[in-house]
Motif scaffolding. Structure first.
Motif, PDB file in Angstrom:
ATOM      1  N   THR A 136     -46.780 -17.526 -21.848  1.00  0.00           N
ATOM      2  CA  THR A 136     -48.097 -17.569 -21.239  1.00  0.00           C
ATOM      3  C   THR A 136     -47.954 -18.199 -19.857  1.00  0.00           C
ATOM      4  O   THR A 136     -47.069 -19.035 -19.634  1.00  0.00           O
ATOM      5  CB  THR A 136     -49.111 -18.347 -22.106  1.00  0.00           C
ATOM      6  N   THR A 137     -48.789 -17.767 -18.946  1.00  0.00           N
ATOM      7  CA  THR A 137     -48.823 -18.363 -17.607  1.00  0.00           C
ATOM      8  C   THR A 137     -49.656 -19.631 -17.678  1.00  0.00           C
ATOM      9  O   THR A 137     -50.769 -19.611 -18.196  1.00  0.00           O
ATOM     10  CB  THR A 137     -49.434 -17.385 -16.592  1.00  0.00           C
ATOM     11  N   VAL A 138     -49.117 -20.733 -17.162  1.00  0.00           N
ATOM     12  CA  VAL A 138     -49.871 -21.988 -17.167  1.00  0.00           C
ATOM     13  C   VAL A 138     -50.357 -22.382 -15.775  1.00  0.00           C
ATOM     14  O   VAL A 138     -51.227 -23.238 -15.642  1.00  0.00           O
ATOM     15  CB  VAL A 138     -49.062 -23.148 -17.799  1.00  0.00           C
ATOM     16  N   GLU A 139     -49.815 -21.721 -14.740  1.00  0.00           N
ATOM     17  CA  GLU A 139     -50.258 -22.027 -13.376  1.00  0.00           C
ATOM     18  C   GLU A 139     -49.844 -20.888 -12.459  1.00  0.00           C
ATOM     19  O   GLU A 139     -48.784 -20.300 -12.629  1.00  0.00           O
ATOM     20  CB  GLU A 139     -49.615 -23.343 -12.911  1.00  0.00           C
ATOM     21  N   ILE A 140     -50.708 -20.571 -11.514  1.00  0.00           N
ATOM     22  CA  ILE A 140     -50.375 -19.581 -10.494  1.00  0.00           C
ATOM     23  C   ILE A 140     -50.997 -20.028  -9.173  1.00  0.00           C
ATOM     24  O   ILE A 140     -52.098 -20.579  -9.149  1.00  0.00           O
ATOM     25  CB  ILE A 140     -50.835 -18.158 -10.892  1.00  0.00           C
ATOM     26  N   LYS A 141     -50.264 -19.815  -8.096  1.00  0.00           N
ATOM     27  CA  LYS A 141     -50.748 -20.132  -6.753  1.00  0.00           C
ATOM     28  C   LYS A 141     -50.425 -18.948  -5.863  1.00  0.00           C
ATOM     29  O   LYS A 141     -49.357 -18.362  -5.972  1.00  0.00           O
ATOM     30  CB  LYS A 141     -50.051 -21.373  -6.210  1.00  0.00           C
ATOM     31  N   LEU A 142     -51.366 -18.616  -4.980  1.00  0.00           N
ATOM     32  CA  LEU A 142     -51.171 -17.479  -4.091  1.00  0.00           C
ATOM     33  C   LEU A 142     -51.613 -17.845  -2.685  1.00  0.00           C
ATOM     34  O   LEU A 142     -52.695 -18.400  -2.499  1.00  0.00           O
ATOM     35  CB  LEU A 142     -51.987 -16.283  -4.589  1.00  0.00           C
ATOM     36  N   ASN A 143     -50.766 -17.546  -1.711  1.00  0.00           N
ATOM     37  CA  ASN A 143     -51.121 -17.684  -0.305  1.00  0.00           C
ATOM     38  C   ASN A 143     -51.379 -16.296   0.256  1.00  0.00           C
ATOM     39  O   ASN A 143     -50.524 -15.418   0.172  1.00  0.00           O
ATOM     40  CB  ASN A 143     -49.975 -18.324   0.497  1.00  0.00           C
ATOM     41  N   PHE A 144     -52.560 -16.091   0.831  1.00  0.00           N
ATOM     42  CA  PHE A 144     -52.914 -14.839   1.491  1.00  0.00           C
ATOM     43  C   PHE A 144     -52.475 -14.950   2.943  1.00  0.00           C
ATOM     44  O   PHE A 144     -52.868 -15.874   3.647  1.00  0.00           O
ATOM     45  CB  PHE A 144     -54.425 -14.605   1.425  1.00  0.00           C
ATOM     46  N   LEU A 145     -51.669 -14.000   3.411  1.00  0.00           N
ATOM     47  CA  LEU A 145     -51.093 -14.102   4.744  1.00  0.00           C
ATOM     48  C   LEU A 145     -51.658 -13.105   5.741  1.00  0.00           C
ATOM     49  O   LEU A 145     -51.534 -13.314   6.947  1.00  0.00           O
ATOM     50  CB  LEU A 145     -49.572 -13.968   4.656  1.00  0.00           C
ATOM     51  N   LYS A 146     -52.245 -12.015   5.277  1.00  0.00           N
ATOM     52  CA  LYS A 146     -52.887 -11.059   6.173  1.00  0.00           C
ATOM     53  C   LYS A 146     -53.818 -10.155   5.379  1.00  0.00           C
ATOM     54  O   LYS A 146     -53.597  -9.943   4.184  1.00  0.00           O
ATOM     55  CB  LYS A 146     -51.853 -10.249   6.964  1.00  0.00           C
ATOM     56  N   PRO A 147     -54.845  -9.623   6.018  1.00  0.00           N
ATOM     57  CA  PRO A 147     -55.762  -8.727   5.295  1.00  0.00           C
ATOM     58  C   PRO A 147     -55.123  -7.362   5.064  1.00  0.00           C
ATOM     59  O   PRO A 147     -54.284  -6.907   5.834  1.00  0.00           O
ATOM     60  CB  PRO A 147     -56.962  -8.610   6.239  1.00  0.00           C
ATOM     61  N   ILE A 148     -55.572  -6.724   3.988  1.00  0.00           N
ATOM     62  CA  ILE A 148     -55.114  -5.376   3.651  1.00  0.00           C
ATOM     63  C   ILE A 148     -56.335  -4.480   3.557  1.00  0.00           C
ATOM     64  O   ILE A 148     -57.355  -4.858   2.985  1.00  0.00           O
ATOM     65  CB  ILE A 148     -54.362  -5.374   2.303  1.00  0.00           C
ATOM     66  N   PHE A 149     -56.215  -3.294   4.127  1.00  0.00           N
ATOM     67  CA  PHE A 149     -57.281  -2.300   4.058  1.00  0.00           C
ATOM     68  C   PHE A 149     -56.827  -1.182   3.129  1.00  0.00           C
ATOM     69  O   PHE A 149     -57.199  -1.148   1.970  1.00  0.00           O
ATOM     70  CB  PHE A 149     -57.623  -1.804   5.464  1.00  0.00           C
ATOM     71  N   THR A 194     -38.285 -24.434 -22.082  1.00  0.00           N
ATOM     72  CA  THR A 194     -39.704 -24.232 -22.405  1.00  0.00           C
ATOM     73  C   THR A 194     -40.533 -23.672 -21.256  1.00  0.00           C
ATOM     74  O   THR A 194     -41.578 -23.078 -21.499  1.00  0.00           O
ATOM     75  CB  THR A 194     -40.369 -25.549 -22.874  1.00  0.00           C
ATOM     76  N   VAL A 195     -40.112 -23.875 -20.009  1.00  0.00           N
ATOM     77  CA  VAL A 195     -40.887 -23.364 -18.872  1.00  0.00           C
ATOM     78  C   VAL A 195     -39.987 -22.656 -17.871  1.00  0.00           C
ATOM     79  O   VAL A 195     -38.779 -22.877 -17.823  1.00  0.00           O
ATOM     80  CB  VAL A 195     -41.701 -24.469 -18.137  1.00  0.00           C
ATOM     81  N   GLY A 196     -40.631 -21.817 -17.073  1.00  0.00           N
ATOM     82  CA  GLY A 196     -39.923 -21.121 -16.010  1.00  0.00           C
ATOM     83  C   GLY A 196     -40.736 -21.169 -14.729  1.00  0.00           C
ATOM     84  O   GLY A 196     -41.976 -21.227 -14.773  1.00  0.00           O
ATOM     85  N   LEU A 197     -40.047 -21.142 -13.614  1.00  0.00           N
ATOM     86  CA  LEU A 197     -40.681 -21.103 -12.301  1.00  0.00           C
ATOM     87  C   LEU A 197     -40.323 -19.774 -11.655  1.00  0.00           C
ATOM     88  O   LEU A 197     -39.158 -19.377 -11.624  1.00  0.00           O
ATOM     89  CB  LEU A 197     -40.191 -22.260 -11.426  1.00  0.00           C
ATOM     90  N   MET A 245     -44.797 -20.677 -19.616  1.00  0.00           N
ATOM     91  CA  MET A 245     -44.329 -21.437 -20.769  1.00  0.00           C
ATOM     92  C   MET A 245     -43.900 -20.471 -21.871  1.00  0.00           C
ATOM     93  O   MET A 245     -44.636 -19.526 -22.198  1.00  0.00           O
ATOM     94  CB  MET A 245     -45.435 -22.348 -21.287  1.00  0.00           C
ATOM     95  N   ILE A 246     -42.730 -20.721 -22.432  1.00  0.00           N
ATOM     96  CA  ILE A 246     -42.206 -19.895 -23.513  1.00  0.00           C
ATOM     97  C   ILE A 246     -42.887 -20.256 -24.827  1.00  0.00           C
ATOM     98  O   ILE A 246     -43.060 -21.431 -25.148  1.00  0.00           O
ATOM     99  CB  ILE A 246     -40.677 -20.094 -23.649  1.00  0.00           C
TER     100      ILE A 246
END
Length: 151
Positions: free
Chosen positions: A81-94, A110-113, A134-135
């Motif tokens: 299962t995903t326990v955390e996600i972070k996203l940086n937006f760097l430019k707009p997409i059309f 138990t966890v992966g990055l 998390m596994i």
């Protein structure tokens, strides 16, 4: 259930992608242990009120690329299962063909990055994402059973 083999079958079309992939129109195009690439056509149908691709779509394909990447490293009786996600937006997409490249950075017991770079059709970096997964060990069922309502 061999996760890596199932992902390879998605690439060849032997098995379909999950419902969310069909809904959004993304496909797994490359798979190896610890690395998965997803592609999709971004168009006006996925725009936000500002007239650009909705940021959640970028998060969806990054999450999928990282999730598939992590799954490619799991044993047959493991889920995650995903326990955390972070996203940086760097430019707009059309309108653009997007390529999300998921990569395993580190896997513990138990966890992966993981990380994902999302590129547009010109190869320009659109977004960068990281995720912690998390596994879940000892669960050979393909889908988790929701407790309490029998689903």
């Amino acid at each position: 259930m061999n996760h890596l083999e199932n992902l390879k079958k998605m690439v060849t079309g032997e098995i379909p992608g999950p419902p969310v992939a069909q809904l959004l129109g993304f496909k797994v195009v490359e798979v190896e242990e610890g690395r998965v690439v997803i592609e999709m056509e971004a168009s006006e149908r996925l725009h936000n009120p500002m007239g650009t691709l909705h940021g959640g779509i970028l998060c969806d394909i990054a999450d999928a690329a990282m999730g598939y990447t992590f799954a490619s490293t799991l044993a047959d009786d493991e889920l995650f299962t995903t326990v955390e996600i972070k996203l940086n937006f760097l430019k707009p997409i059309f309108d653009s063909k997007l390529r999300a490249e998921g990569k395993l950075i580190k896997k513990g017991t138990t966890v992966g990055l993981l990380e994902c770079h999302v590129y547009d059709e010109k190869g320009s970096l659109v977004a960068h994402s990281t995720s912690t997964c998390m596994i879940l060990k000892g669960n050979a069922e393909p889908k988790r059973v929701e407790r309490g309502n029998g689903k």
